[in-house]
Write an enzyme that holds these catalytic residues in place. Structure first.
Site: not given
Lengths: 111, 212
Positions: B115, B118-120
């Site tokens: 991702c 971000c951090s999906c």
């Protein structure tokens, strides 16, 4: 860097910008309890359609480069959530200030 | 917990305990949560219940999906065509309203998930992501030099295998269906599941026999 690049790439949009020398720091750890609570809180805000995932992510982008570089992952999340709740008029700066003072006193912490 | 709080009633909860002196950001988290509860914007038990839900999710769920797909071609088709429906079929709710897509490795193609923004991550299936997945280094380098990043995880993909990097979004989450290693024909489901680690479903590793 030309200013045009700043327009095309927002701070979080870092795909492809890394240098080979910046090795990935591979390690495992458990979250701190407050980090997990923070995660859960943001999930709950999403369920209630108060703050959704994309707003939260944008919120972490809108804290400025200096803060983005210094805060840890969940520190950014709680700051982002607080800012969004203020912007939406759901919380007020006074209420947060009063509550943080009260919570700090509860744990004998001086802010 | 107070002595008169009997547990013969039907509610489950994880008590919220603060052990050490909280820092500024923890105090902010406590404050925001308490204010939201006081204003009635969220329920008093909701954060605890969500923590229990988060704790119930781990890569073991993903391993089960992968092994079932290895063993049952019809399930594999369903998993690849509609990840959400196949997960629900296994009793795994996609609690965050995201679209779950499973990408199948072949002899000529290997997928890696990232991702960049971000951090999906497919949290309902794999639990919370490791720190390195959220790191600037992993996010910024993987789309440009995936083979170099994979090598840091000890994973060397042969030159004749294409590496395809899939970026995630707030509404689109991905998981890799890795190749079943040869030599596992006689393995039980449990033995196969043990080969399917979290990292093999992110694509930074591939299932190997004789893991430590």
């Amino acid at each position: 860097m030309s200013s045009e690049n700043l327009v095309k790439h927002l701070p979080n949009d870092i795909g492809g910008t890394g240098c080979s020398g910046d090795k990935v720091n591979i390690f495992e750890r458990d979250l701190y309890p407050w980090e997990k609570r923070c995660h859960a809180l943001l999930d709950v805000l999403d369920y209630h359609k108060i703050v959704n995932t994309e707003e939260k992510r944008r919120g972490t982008e809108n804290i400025g480069t200096e803060m983005a570089g210094k805060l840890s992952y969940y520190e950014k999340w709680i700051v982002s959530a607080s800012n969004l709740l203020l912007q939406k008029g759901l919380l007020t700066p006074d209420a947060i200030a009063q509550k943080t003072k009260e919570v700090a006193a509860r744990y004998n912490v001086i802010l | 917990m107070s002595k008169n709080h009997h547990h013969d009633h039907a509610h489950d909860h994880t008590p919220i305990i603060i052990q050490e002196k909280p820092g500024y950001y923890e105090i902010l988290e406590i404050s925001v949560r308490e204010l939201l509860i006081e204003k009635g914007l969220i329920g008093a038990d909701e954060v605890r219940k969500q923590i229990e839900l988060l704790d119930s999710r781990s890569p073991a769920l993903g391993s089960k999906l992968v092994v079932k797909a290895w063993l049952e071609p019809e399930f594999r088709s369903r998993l690849l065509s509609n990840g959400n429906a196949a997960a629900e079929e296994m009793g795994i709710t996609i609690y965050d309203n995201t679209e779950f897509t499973v990408l199948e490795d072949t002899e000529k193609l290997h997928y890696v998930i990232v991702c960049t923004l971000c951090s999906c991550y497919p949290r309902p299936i794999l639990g919370l992501p490791p720190d390195w997945y959220k790191s600037k280094e992993y996010r910024s380098r993987t789309v440009r030099e995936p083979r170099a990043v994979l090598a840091e995880f000890g994973t060397l993909i042969p030159d004749d295998v294409e590496v395809l990097v899939q970026d995630s979004t707030a509404s689109q989450r991905y998981m890799v269906l890795p190749l079943r290693p040869s030599g596992t024909e006689s393995f039980s489901e449990e033995e196969l599941e043990a080969l399917v680690t979290r990292d093999t479903m992110i694509g930074v590793s591939i299932p190997k026999i004789n893991q430590n």
